[in-house]
Design an enzyme around this catalytic site. Structure first.
Site, PDB file in Angstrom:
ATOM      1  CB  CYS A 113      84.017 -11.334-101.172  1.00 16.98           C
ATOM      2  SG  CYS A 113      82.952 -12.427-100.185  1.00 16.98           S
TER       3      CYS A 113
ATOM      4  CG  HIS B  60      85.908  -9.528 -97.159  1.00 18.43           C
ATOM      5  ND1 HIS B  60      85.041  -8.785 -97.932  1.00 18.43           N
ATOM      6  CD2 HIS B  60      85.271 -10.700 -96.900  1.00 18.43           C
ATOM      7  CE1 HIS B  60      83.937  -9.469 -98.132  1.00 18.43           C
ATOM      8  NE2 HIS B  60      84.044 -10.630 -97.512  1.00 18.43           N
TER       9      HIS B  60
ATOM     10  CD  GLU C 240      86.907  -5.527 -98.002  1.00 14.93           C
ATOM     11  OE1 GLU C 240      85.859  -6.188 -97.998  1.00 14.93           O
ATOM     12  OE2 GLU C 240      87.853  -5.753 -98.789  1.00 14.93           O
TER      13      GLU C 240
END
Length: 206
Positions: free
Chosen positions: A72, A186, A188
């Protein structure tokens, strides 16, 4: 900034055999086998925090020869300057960071009968793998990843771009060169494909 703990949890899930450490001093980065640079929020704050933490020089040393993954704002920080506050960044890659603008994002009246794309770009979008890379292994082209951002990188060298996404226009959402890989999205927050990307990073031999 922001998402560091969720990144650490995702890495631990993707690579349970790995030791994940949140770096609080330069020696942590110097001793690490590989480094993840997460970032979320305002660019000026991210750069200021990196400098004040005393980690910036160690990060720059690691960027020369260790596998490094920017996430990011961590991707944006790799470039020369950001339009968000006109902030100088790390300058590891030539290029700038720009805000989504243009007709697709203009506010249209009801009389004009059109809908505009919202900024920030938030949600799931497909990623086109524009160049082969070890970190794409096992991840189908055009897989969906999760985005939350108002700014995106504009590399000065086309060969830096390894992934693109369409949001109003095609923009670079993943970059790579030598030992560095970085994504605007992202991992995650991107379910199985995001975890696979992190797993590939842990196994990446440069």
């Amino acid at each position: 900034m922001g998402n560091i703990y969720s990144v650490a949890r995702a890495l631990k899930y993707a690579a349970p055999e790995a030791t994940i450490q949140l770096a609080t001093q330069a020696s942590h980065i110097d001793q690490a086998d590989r480094v993840v640079l997460p970032g979320q929020g305002a660019m000026r704050d991210c750069m200021l925090n990196l400098e004040r933490s005393g980690l910036q020089e160690a990060l720059l040393r690691a960027a020369k020869n260790k596998p490094l993954f920017g996430v990011c704002v961590g991707e944006q920080m790799l470039f020369e300057r950001s339009a968000e506050g006109d902030v100088p960044c790390l300058g590891l890659f030539p290029g700038t960071v720009e805000r989504f603008t243009g007709p697709a994002f203009a506010k249209l009246s009801q009389a004009q009968g059109g809908e505009q794309l919202k900024v920030p770009h938030m949600g799931w979008s497909q990623v086109a793998q524009t160049m082969a890379h070890p970190l794409w292994q096992g991840i189908p082209d055009q897989s969906y990843f999760y985005f939350v951002h108002s700014y995106y990188v504009v590399p000065a060298q086309a060969e830096l771009s390894v992934g693109k996404t369409l949001y109003g226009e095609d923009f670079t959402c993943a970059v790579a060169k030598d030992n560095i890989f970085a994504s605007q999205f992202h991992p995650e927050k991107s379910a199985d494909v995001g975890l696979r990307l992190y797993r590939n990073f842990v196994e990446w031999e440069i």
